[in-house]
Design a protein around this motif. Structure first.
Motif, PDB file in Angstrom:
ATOM      1  N   GLY A  66       0.795  -1.218   0.000  1.00  0.00           N
ATOM      2  CA  GLY A  66       0.000   0.000   0.000  1.00  0.00           C
ATOM      3  C   GLY A  66       0.828   1.269   0.000  1.00  0.00           C
ATOM      4  O   GLY A  66       0.306   2.353  -0.279  1.00  0.00           O
ATOM      5  N   ARG A  67       2.117   1.141   0.333  1.00  0.00           N
ATOM      6  CA  ARG A  67       3.005   2.306   0.339  1.00  0.00           C
ATOM      7  C   ARG A  67       4.092   2.207  -0.728  1.00  0.00           C
ATOM      8  O   ARG A  67       4.497   3.221  -1.291  1.00  0.00           O
ATOM      9  N   PHE A  68       4.560   1.009  -0.993  1.00  0.00           N
ATOM     10  CA  PHE A  68       5.625   0.780  -1.971  1.00  0.00           C
ATOM     11  C   PHE A  68       5.036   0.143  -3.221  1.00  0.00           C
ATOM     12  O   PHE A  68       4.092  -0.651  -3.148  1.00  0.00           O
ATOM     13  N   THR A  69       5.642   0.469  -4.363  1.00  0.00           N
ATOM     14  CA  THR A  69       5.228  -0.126  -5.625  1.00  0.00           C
ATOM     15  C   THR A  69       6.463  -0.566  -6.399  1.00  0.00           C
ATOM     16  O   THR A  69       7.360   0.242  -6.649  1.00  0.00           O
ATOM     17  N   ILE A  70       6.486  -1.834  -6.772  1.00  0.00           N
ATOM     18  CA  ILE A  70       7.570  -2.351  -7.594  1.00  0.00           C
ATOM     19  C   ILE A  70       7.096  -2.386  -9.033  1.00  0.00           C
ATOM     20  O   ILE A  70       5.940  -2.704  -9.317  1.00  0.00           O
ATOM     21  N   SER A  71       7.983  -2.023  -9.933  1.00  0.00           N
ATOM     22  CA  SER A  71       7.660  -2.076 -11.352  1.00  0.00           C
ATOM     23  C   SER A  71       8.932  -2.381 -12.122  1.00  0.00           C
ATOM     24  O   SER A  71      10.034  -2.290 -11.576  1.00  0.00           O
ATOM     25  N   GLY A  72       8.751  -2.751 -13.372  1.00  0.00           N
ATOM     26  CA  GLY A  72       9.924  -3.126 -14.145  1.00  0.00           C
ATOM     27  C   GLY A  72       9.810  -2.734 -15.595  1.00  0.00           C
ATOM     28  O   GLY A  72       8.705  -2.578 -16.121  1.00  0.00           O
ATOM     29  N   ASP A  73      10.947  -2.549 -16.196  1.00  0.00           N
ATOM     30  CA  ASP A  73      11.039  -2.270 -17.627  1.00  0.00           C
ATOM     31  C   ASP A  73      11.931  -3.357 -18.213  1.00  0.00           C
ATOM     32  O   ASP A  73      13.160  -3.291 -18.103  1.00  0.00           O
ATOM     33  N   THR A  74      11.305  -4.362 -18.811  1.00  0.00           N
ATOM     34  CA  THR A  74      12.079  -5.491 -19.310  1.00  0.00           C
ATOM     35  C   THR A  74      13.004  -5.095 -20.447  1.00  0.00           C
ATOM     36  O   THR A  74      14.072  -5.676 -20.614  1.00  0.00           O
ATOM     37  N   ALA A  75      12.628  -4.101 -21.214  1.00  0.00           N
ATOM     38  CA  ALA A  75      13.477  -3.650 -22.314  1.00  0.00           C
ATOM     39  C   ALA A  75      14.781  -3.051 -21.790  1.00  0.00           C
ATOM     40  O   ALA A  75      15.831  -3.154 -22.435  1.00  0.00           O
ATOM     41  N   LYS A  76      14.714  -2.437 -20.635  1.00  0.00           N
ATOM     42  CA  LYS A  76      15.902  -1.831 -20.023  1.00  0.00           C
ATOM     43  C   LYS A  76      16.512  -2.716 -18.942  1.00  0.00           C
ATOM     44  O   LYS A  76      17.500  -2.326 -18.317  1.00  0.00           O
ATOM     45  N   ASN A  77      15.896  -3.880 -18.703  1.00  0.00           N
ATOM     46  CA  ASN A  77      16.365  -4.777 -17.641  1.00  0.00           C
ATOM     47  C   ASN A  77      16.504  -4.027 -16.323  1.00  0.00           C
ATOM     48  O   ASN A  77      17.507  -4.161 -15.603  1.00  0.00           O
ATOM     49  N   THR A  78      15.514  -3.233 -16.028  1.00  0.00           N
ATOM     50  CA  THR A  78      15.554  -2.386 -14.838  1.00  0.00           C
ATOM     51  C   THR A  78      14.294  -2.586 -14.015  1.00  0.00           C
ATOM     52  O   THR A  78      13.193  -2.670 -14.569  1.00  0.00           O
ATOM     53  N   VAL A  79      14.467  -2.653 -12.714  1.00  0.00           N
ATOM     54  CA  VAL A  79      13.345  -2.742 -11.794  1.00  0.00           C
ATOM     55  C   VAL A  79      13.387  -1.515 -10.890  1.00  0.00           C
ATOM     56  O   VAL A  79      14.457  -1.003 -10.567  1.00  0.00           O
ATOM     57  N   TYR A  80      12.205  -1.042 -10.526  1.00  0.00           N
ATOM     58  CA  TYR A  80      12.083   0.157  -9.717  1.00  0.00           C
ATOM     59  C   TYR A  80      11.323  -0.163  -8.426  1.00  0.00           C
ATOM     60  O   TYR A  80      10.511  -1.086  -8.380  1.00  0.00           O
ATOM     61  N   LEU A  81      11.576   0.648  -7.421  1.00  0.00           N
ATOM     62  CA  LEU A  81      10.804   0.558  -6.190  1.00  0.00           C
ATOM     63  C   LEU A  81      10.412   1.978  -5.793  1.00  0.00           C
ATOM     64  O   LEU A  81      11.256   2.760  -5.367  1.00  0.00           O
ATOM     65  N   GLN A  82       9.143   2.286  -6.000  1.00  0.00           N
ATOM     66  CA  GLN A  82       8.619   3.584  -5.597  1.00  0.00           C
ATOM     67  C   GLN A  82       8.171   3.475  -4.150  1.00  0.00           C
ATOM     68  O   GLN A  82       7.315   2.637  -3.826  1.00  0.00           O
ATOM     69  N   MET A  83       8.729   4.292  -3.293  1.00  0.00           N
ATOM     70  CA  MET A  83       8.447   4.223  -1.867  1.00  0.00           C
ATOM     71  C   MET A  83       7.774   5.527  -1.433  1.00  0.00           C
ATOM     72  O   MET A  83       8.361   6.601  -1.547  1.00  0.00           O
ATOM     73  N   ASN A  84       6.546   5.397  -0.959  1.00  0.00           N
ATOM     74  CA  ASN A  84       5.772   6.560  -0.506  1.00  0.00           C
ATOM     75  C   ASN A  84       5.471   6.432   0.981  1.00  0.00           C
ATOM     76  O   ASN A  84       5.552   5.346   1.558  1.00  0.00           O
TER      77      ASN A  84
END
Length: 127
Positions: A66-84
């Motif tokens: 509910g506070r953090f969101t994980i997402s990814g861009d497979t084309a860039k082989n990158t994963v993100y963690l948005q922390m609110n």
């Protein structure tokens, strides 16, 4: 081998936000899942969030749901963690991890299920 490089850590006030990034390089075709773990001072490393690349399936630890969101861009082989809505309990070194084991209907959340790790990035939340 897979190399992982995290970025985006820093100092933030309680209630603020940060976005972590993790770029994978090397034998990225072998990656099935990518996740985030964290280790606070004096505590063991714990699972935060992970996603299974092909299916896009995501799991979160209860403490961040509910506070953090994980997402990814497979084309860039990158994963993100948005922390609110960060709080002092989120202060830790955050590690990116990549797993190369195929699972059916399962997103790995244990350290032993990940074979590649980044160096970690410090996140400090001030109250």
């Amino acid at each position: 081998q897979v190399q992982l490089a995290e970025s985006g850590g820093g100092l933030v006030q309680a209630g603020g936000s940060l976005r972590l990034s993790c770029a994978a390089s090397g034998r990225t075709f072998s990656i099935y899942a990518m996740g985030w773990f964290r280790q606070a001072p004096g505590k063991e490393r714990e699972f935060v969030a992970a996603m299974y690349w092909s299916a896009g399936t995501i799991v979160y630890a209860g403490s961040v749901k509910g506070r953090f969101t994980i997402s990814g861009d497979t084309a860039k082989n990158t994963v993100y963690l948005q922390m609110n809505k960060l709080n002092s309990e989120d202060t830790a070194v955050y590690y990116c991890a990549a797993g190369s084991t195929w699972y059916r209907d399962y997103v790995p959340s244990r350290e032993s299920e990940y074979g590649f790790w980044g160096q970690g990035t410090q996140v400090t939340v001030s109250s």
